[in-house]
Design a protein around this motif. Sequence first.
Motif, PDB file in Angstrom:
ATOM      1  N   PHE A  59      47.670  46.146 -22.909  1.00 48.62           N
ATOM      2  CA  PHE A  59      48.097  44.830 -22.438  1.00 48.62           C
ATOM      3  C   PHE A  59      49.555  44.530 -22.793  1.00 48.62           C
ATOM      4  CE2 PHE A  59      43.397  43.561 -22.739  1.00 48.62           C
ATOM      5  CZ  PHE A  59      43.184  43.956 -21.436  1.00 48.62           C
ATOM      6  N   SER A  60      49.983  44.964 -23.985  1.00 49.55           N
ATOM      7  CA  SER A  60      51.394  44.743 -24.328  1.00 49.55           C
ATOM      8  C   SER A  60      52.285  45.609 -23.447  1.00 49.55           C
ATOM      9  CB  SER A  60      51.643  45.046 -25.804  1.00 49.55           C
ATOM     10  OG  SER A  60      51.397  46.413 -26.109  1.00 49.55           O
ATOM     11  N   GLY A  61      51.854  46.851 -23.161  1.00 46.14           N
ATOM     12  CA  GLY A  61      52.609  47.703 -22.249  1.00 46.14           C
ATOM     13  C   GLY A  61      52.687  47.120 -20.851  1.00 46.14           C
ATOM     14  N   ALA A  62      51.591  46.517 -20.407  1.00 42.94           N
ATOM     15  CA  ALA A  62      51.573  45.897 -19.082  1.00 42.94           C
ATOM     16  C   ALA A  62      52.538  44.707 -19.015  1.00 42.94           C
ATOM     17  CB  ALA A  62      50.158  45.448 -18.736  1.00 42.94           C
ATOM     18  N   LEU A  63      52.579  43.914 -20.078  1.00 42.95           N
ATOM     19  CA  LEU A  63      53.514  42.779 -20.104  1.00 42.95           C
ATOM     20  C   LEU A  63      54.960  43.263 -20.064  1.00 42.95           C
ATOM     21  CD1 LEU A  63      52.059  40.186 -22.669  1.00 42.95           C
ATOM     22  CD2 LEU A  63      52.345  39.920 -20.196  1.00 42.95           C
ATOM     23  N   VAL A  64      55.248  44.328 -20.790  1.00 45.41           N
ATOM     24  CA  VAL A  64      56.593  44.893 -20.771  1.00 45.41           C
ATOM     25  C   VAL A  64      56.934  45.377 -19.366  1.00 45.41           C
ATOM     26  CG1 VAL A  64      58.016  46.802 -21.611  1.00 45.41           C
ATOM     27  CG2 VAL A  64      56.601  45.511 -23.212  1.00 45.41           C
ATOM     28  N   TRP A  65      55.999  46.043 -18.715  1.00 48.92           N
ATOM     29  CA  TRP A  65      56.240  46.537 -17.349  1.00 48.92           C
ATOM     30  C   TRP A  65      56.507  45.398 -16.378  1.00 48.92           C
ATOM     31  CZ3 TRP A  65      53.981  46.266 -12.465  1.00 48.92           C
ATOM     32  CH2 TRP A  65      54.411  47.233 -11.546  1.00 48.92           C
ATOM     33  N   LEU A  66      55.839  44.272 -16.576  1.00 47.58           N
ATOM     34  CA  LEU A  66      55.991  43.136 -15.671  1.00 47.58           C
ATOM     35  C   LEU A  66      57.253  42.326 -15.931  1.00 47.58           C
ATOM     36  CD1 LEU A  66      52.325  41.765 -15.582  1.00 47.58           C
ATOM     37  CD2 LEU A  66      53.592  42.750 -13.653  1.00 47.58           C
ATOM     38  N   LEU A  67      57.639  42.176 -17.200  1.00 46.03           N
ATOM     39  CA  LEU A  67      58.633  41.157 -17.538  1.00 46.03           C
ATOM     40  C   LEU A  67      59.909  41.663 -18.198  1.00 46.03           C
ATOM     41  CD1 LEU A  67      56.104  38.547 -19.018  1.00 46.03           C
ATOM     42  CD2 LEU A  67      57.039  38.607 -16.690  1.00 46.03           C
ATOM     43  N   ALA A  68      59.911  42.865 -18.716  1.00 48.89           N
ATOM     44  CA  ALA A  68      61.059  43.312 -19.513  1.00 48.89           C
ATOM     45  C   ALA A  68      62.242  43.717 -18.637  1.00 48.89           C
ATOM     46  CB  ALA A  68      60.638  44.473 -20.412  1.00 48.89           C
ATOM     47  N   ARG A  69      63.398  43.897 -19.277  1.00 46.22           N
ATOM     48  CA  ARG A  69      64.608  44.334 -18.562  1.00 46.22           C
ATOM     49  C   ARG A  69      64.464  45.788 -18.119  1.00 46.22           C
ATOM     50  NH1 ARG A  69      68.037  45.558 -23.999  1.00 46.22           N
ATOM     51  NH2 ARG A  69      66.188  45.560 -25.271  1.00 46.22           N
ATOM     52  N   PRO A  70      65.136  46.172 -17.060  1.00 40.81           N
ATOM     53  CA  PRO A  70      65.053  47.542 -16.561  1.00 40.81           C
ATOM     54  C   PRO A  70      65.637  48.543 -17.561  1.00 40.81           C
ATOM     55  CG  PRO A  70      65.940  46.070 -14.883  1.00 40.81           C
ATOM     56  CD  PRO A  70      65.933  45.303 -16.174  1.00 40.81           C
ATOM     57  N   SER A  71      64.787  49.271 -18.205  1.00 45.27           N
ATOM     58  CA  SER A  71      65.166  50.292 -19.176  1.00 45.27           C
ATOM     59  C   SER A  71      63.891  50.988 -19.613  1.00 45.27           C
ATOM     60  CB  SER A  71      65.868  49.662 -20.380  1.00 45.27           C
ATOM     61  OG  SER A  71      66.242  50.653 -21.311  1.00 45.27           O
ATOM     62  N   PHE A  72      64.008  52.157 -20.221  1.00 39.80           N
ATOM     63  CA  PHE A  72      62.829  52.828 -20.741  1.00 39.80           C
ATOM     64  C   PHE A  72      62.455  52.218 -22.085  1.00 39.80           C
ATOM     65  CE2 PHE A  72      64.315  56.165 -17.817  1.00 39.80           C
ATOM     66  CZ  PHE A  72      63.126  56.444 -17.164  1.00 39.80           C
ATOM     67  N   HIS A  73      61.228  51.768 -22.185  1.00 42.34           N
ATOM     68  CA  HIS A  73      60.721  51.144 -23.407  1.00 42.34           C
ATOM     69  C   HIS A  73      59.724  52.102 -24.044  1.00 42.34           C
ATOM     70  CE1 HIS A  73      62.348  47.054 -22.511  1.00 42.34           C
ATOM     71  NE2 HIS A  73      62.306  47.552 -21.286  1.00 42.34           N
ATOM     72  N   ILE A  74      60.055  52.574 -25.232  1.00 43.57           N
ATOM     73  CA  ILE A  74      59.227  53.577 -25.911  1.00 43.57           C
ATOM     74  C   ILE A  74      58.964  53.153 -27.351  1.00 43.57           C
ATOM     75  CG2 ILE A  74      60.006  55.504 -24.474  1.00 43.57           C
ATOM     76  CD1 ILE A  74      61.965  56.253 -26.695  1.00 43.57           C
ATOM     77  N   GLY A  75      57.956  53.803 -27.960  1.00 42.43           N
ATOM     78  CA  GLY A  75      57.677  53.562 -29.368  1.00 42.43           C
ATOM     79  C   GLY A  75      56.451  52.703 -29.595  1.00 42.43           C
ATOM     80  N   ALA A  76      55.935  52.753 -30.814  1.00 39.90           N
ATOM     81  CA  ALA A  76      54.720  52.024 -31.185  1.00 39.90           C
ATOM     82  C   ALA A  76      55.006  50.638 -31.737  1.00 39.90           C
ATOM     83  CB  ALA A  76      53.941  52.832 -32.225  1.00 39.90           C
ATOM     84  N   SER A  77      56.255  50.177 -31.633  1.00 44.90           N
ATOM     85  CA  SER A  77      56.611  48.892 -32.241  1.00 44.90           C
ATOM     86  C   SER A  77      55.803  47.737 -31.675  1.00 44.90           C
ATOM     87  CB  SER A  77      58.110  48.618 -32.045  1.00 44.90           C
ATOM     88  OG  SER A  77      58.877  49.626 -32.660  1.00 44.90           O
ATOM     89  N   GLY A  78      55.563  47.762 -30.361  1.00 48.16           N
ATOM     90  CA  GLY A  78      54.792  46.685 -29.751  1.00 48.16           C
ATOM     91  C   GLY A  78      53.380  46.620 -30.304  1.00 48.16           C
ATOM     92  N   VAL A  79      52.770  47.779 -30.503  1.00 47.01           N
ATOM     93  CA  VAL A  79      51.422  47.827 -31.069  1.00 47.01           C
ATOM     94  C   VAL A  79      51.445  47.351 -32.521  1.00 47.01           C
ATOM     95  CG1 VAL A  79      49.476  49.326 -31.625  1.00 47.01           C
ATOM     96  CG2 VAL A  79      50.787  49.717 -29.536  1.00 47.01           C
ATOM     97  N   ILE A  80      52.470  47.740 -33.252  1.00 45.35           N
ATOM     98  CA  ILE A  80      52.599  47.326 -34.657  1.00 45.35           C
ATOM     99  C   ILE A  80      52.712  45.808 -34.760  1.00 45.35           C
ATOM    100  CG2 ILE A  80      54.151  47.383 -36.649  1.00 45.35           C
ATOM    101  CD1 ILE A  80      54.785  50.314 -35.803  1.00 45.35           C
ATOM    102  N   TYR A  81      53.565  45.220 -33.940  1.00 48.38           N
ATOM    103  CA  TYR A  81      53.685  43.759 -33.925  1.00 48.38           C
ATOM    104  C   TYR A  81      52.372  43.112 -33.498  1.00 48.38           C
ATOM    105  CZ  TYR A  81      58.672  43.152 -34.860  1.00 48.38           C
ATOM    106  OH  TYR A  81      59.904  43.092 -35.468  1.00 48.38           O
ATOM    107  N   GLY A  82      51.666  43.764 -32.578  1.00 46.71           N
ATOM    108  CA  GLY A  82      50.392  43.227 -32.122  1.00 46.71           C
ATOM    109  C   GLY A  82      49.353  43.204 -33.223  1.00 46.71           C
ATOM    110  N   ILE A  83      49.270  44.282 -34.004  1.00 52.98           N
ATOM    111  CA  ILE A  83      48.311  44.319 -35.114  1.00 52.98           C
ATOM    112  C   ILE A  83      48.641  43.243 -36.142  1.00 52.98           C
ATOM    113  CG2 ILE A  83      47.366  45.702 -36.998  1.00 52.98           C
ATOM    114  CD1 ILE A  83      48.007  48.193 -35.357  1.00 52.98           C
TER     115      ILE A  83
END
Length: 217
Positions: A92-116
Amino acid sequence: MLRSKEVRIPLLLISIAWFLYVLELSLDIHLYQFGVYPRNRLGFFGILFHPFIHGGFKHLFSNTISFAILGFSLFYFVPKIAGKVLLQLSLFSGALVWLLARPSFHIGASGVIYGIAAFLFFLGIFQKDPSSLIISLCVAVLNHGMLIGLVPNEKGISWESHLAGSVVGFILAYLYRGVETTFSHKKKQIPDNDLYKEGYQNLENNAFKYHYKDNSK
């Protein structure tokens, strides 16, 4: 204590990330193109792969430490739903990034870490249980520096992933607010023997019985 199954899952995910990093170094390739690229059809598949791909040793090492601490905490405090929460946070966090983030490659587990971190913190708040609030306090103390990562502050950092993970973690904490935590489980294990209910403690057992003798006659 953590059971072996609960330890293996975070360790397996960490191992996959390190394997891919070693593979990049060995073959002199770059896997960042398998990350999330917003509003791009090929970039959509990055929702599945982006937590395992990192931009370098420093990035991977930092995320490994954070994910290990929070991942083990997740499986310790809410073992019944930890795997489900981890999967939902990633997707779900990856999906939000795909929908709303700036055009660039977004990588790494940081989103999951912040989510936990957000999930554990708000779960303690929503449950309104003193024992569960310990979770919130520990997360707040250990991860207070993460707040700065929720806004643009450094080039090359996907603050959108951090924010998306935090939002998803908050929502999941609300949806799972009725889940049994390790603390609530332990409370239920305390036997109710009516030992103190009437202001006295019953000490009788098979080896010791009270014998009443009426001396009034």
